[in-house]
Design a protein around this motif. Structure first.
Motif, PDB file in Angstrom:
ATOM      1  N   PRO A 260      17.562  -8.701   2.922  1.00  0.00           N
ATOM      2  CA  PRO A 260      18.492  -8.488   4.034  1.00  0.00           C
ATOM      3  C   PRO A 260      18.343  -7.089   4.639  1.00  0.00           C
ATOM      4  O   PRO A 260      18.287  -6.086   3.927  1.00  0.00           O
ATOM      5  N   GLY A 261      18.243  -7.072   5.972  1.00  0.00           N
ATOM      6  CA  GLY A 261      18.110  -5.800   6.660  1.00  0.00           C
ATOM      7  C   GLY A 261      16.688  -5.300   6.787  1.00  0.00           C
ATOM      8  O   GLY A 261      16.442  -4.269   7.422  1.00  0.00           O
ATOM      9  N   ARG A 262      15.722  -6.052   6.205  1.00  0.00           N
ATOM     10  CA  ARG A 262      14.328  -5.648   6.288  1.00  0.00           C
ATOM     11  C   ARG A 262      13.499  -6.753   6.956  1.00  0.00           C
ATOM     12  O   ARG A 262      13.943  -7.897   7.060  1.00  0.00           O
ATOM     13  N   ALA A 263      12.302  -6.390   7.364  1.00  0.00           N
ATOM     14  CA  ALA A 263      11.415  -7.363   7.994  1.00  0.00           C
ATOM     15  C   ALA A 263      10.887  -8.342   6.938  1.00  0.00           C
ATOM     16  O   ALA A 263      10.802  -7.997   5.753  1.00  0.00           O
ATOM     17  N   PRO A 264      10.543  -9.570   7.347  1.00  0.00           N
ATOM     18  CA  PRO A 264       9.991 -10.540   6.381  1.00  0.00           C
ATOM     19  C   PRO A 264       8.705 -10.024   5.742  1.00  0.00           C
ATOM     20  O   PRO A 264       7.925  -9.319   6.382  1.00  0.00           O
TER      21      PRO A 264
END
Length: 283
Positions: A260-264
């Motif tokens: 959550p909150g980060r790029a895949p």
């Protein structure tokens, strides 16, 4: 109480009787235990099958307790395992070599490959394990290879597109798989340990040679329902088609996760088989 054994059990029992090696017997016993009706009337028989299975498995161990080294016991790695089966000089070693850069032996004389050679093929963020098996001949299968074929996710039957014997090569490989109960013959109900045509891909190698296209049509005429692909190490576009076909036939789903909150994270996806669920991914 009567056992009321099913046709599936009786077919597995017959495969056990015909089995020629320990691995084939173990596979047949495992299938018998999987399909036997579970009730009071079969309790004694189930116990006997388990004893026989335990005895065979124990026989695979040395006196010191260590397992005998077996070059055909190849752990599955990557997103799936594809084994290449064929007669001598059909071109399977060259295919595995160019797809994986594995140290295969490519020669113009038969039986240059004497032991399995393993390599990893890169394809769209995943790795697929390819295994170059020693060549087979009509009715002959090296000891231990049956277990490798049963374990594989996909079997690539390789025939020589430059040879007029390509149909005999295909029929010979299929007959070996039928005889060893690795592949279910047409019209026969497959057991838990038996593969079907969905688990096999026919590869017509050396597709650049004269007459290969006509031979491909001949194979398709005499083997309807079998997926076939013409390939050549001299035709890069055919190798790309093969890579995509192997990925499709393995029925793989790539799942890219993210914090959550980060790029895949698109570098290392999780690998699922078609039909598996989000809960299985979480586990």
């Amino acid at each position: 109480m009567p056992a009321n054994l099913t046709p599936q059990y009786k077919a597995a029992e017959e495969r056990y009787r015909r089995a020629q090696g320990r691995e084939e017997k173990i596979a047949a016993l495992e299938e018998m235990l999987a399909v036997i009706p579970k009730h009071k009337g079969t309790e004694h028989l189930q116990g006997d099958l388990r004893k026989r299975l335990a005895k065979l498995r124990k026989a695979a161990e040395t006196k010191a307790g260590a397992r005998t080294a077996d070059p055909f016991q190849i752990p599955v790695e990557g997103a799936g395992q594809v084994v290449f089966l064929g007669y001598p000089n059909t071109g399977k070693s060259a295919l595995v070599g160019v797809l994986t850069r594995a140290p295969v032996t490519v020669a113009d004389y038969p039986f240059a490959t004497q032991l399995p050679v393993v390599g990893m093929m890169n394809y769209e963020d995943i790795k697929i394990q390819l295994v170059d098996l020693p060549p087979v001949m009509e009715g002959e299968l090296p000891k231990g290879m049956a277990g490798t074929l049963r374990q594989a996710d996909l079997i690539g039957l390789v025939v020589d597109g430059g040879s007029d014997d390509c149909l005999e090569q295909l029929e010979g490989c299929r007959e070996i798989l039928y005889q060893r109960s690795i592949l279910a013959p047409p019209g026969e109900e497959p057991g838990p340990q038996t593969k079907t045509a969905d688990d096999v891909l026919v590869l017509i190698a050396k597709a650049d040679l004269p007459g290969a296209g006509d031979r491909l049509e001949l194979l398709r005429e005499f083997s309807p329902g079998w997926e076939m692909l013409a390939v050549s190490i001299k035709q890069p576009e055919s190798l790309e088609r093969l890579r995509g076909c192997l990925f499709r036939r393995l029925r793989i789903i790539r799942v890219y996760t993210k914090i959550p909150g980060r790029a895949p994270d698109k570098a290392k996806p999780f690998i699922l088989k078609e039909g598996e669920t989000v809960l299985e991914l979480a586990a």
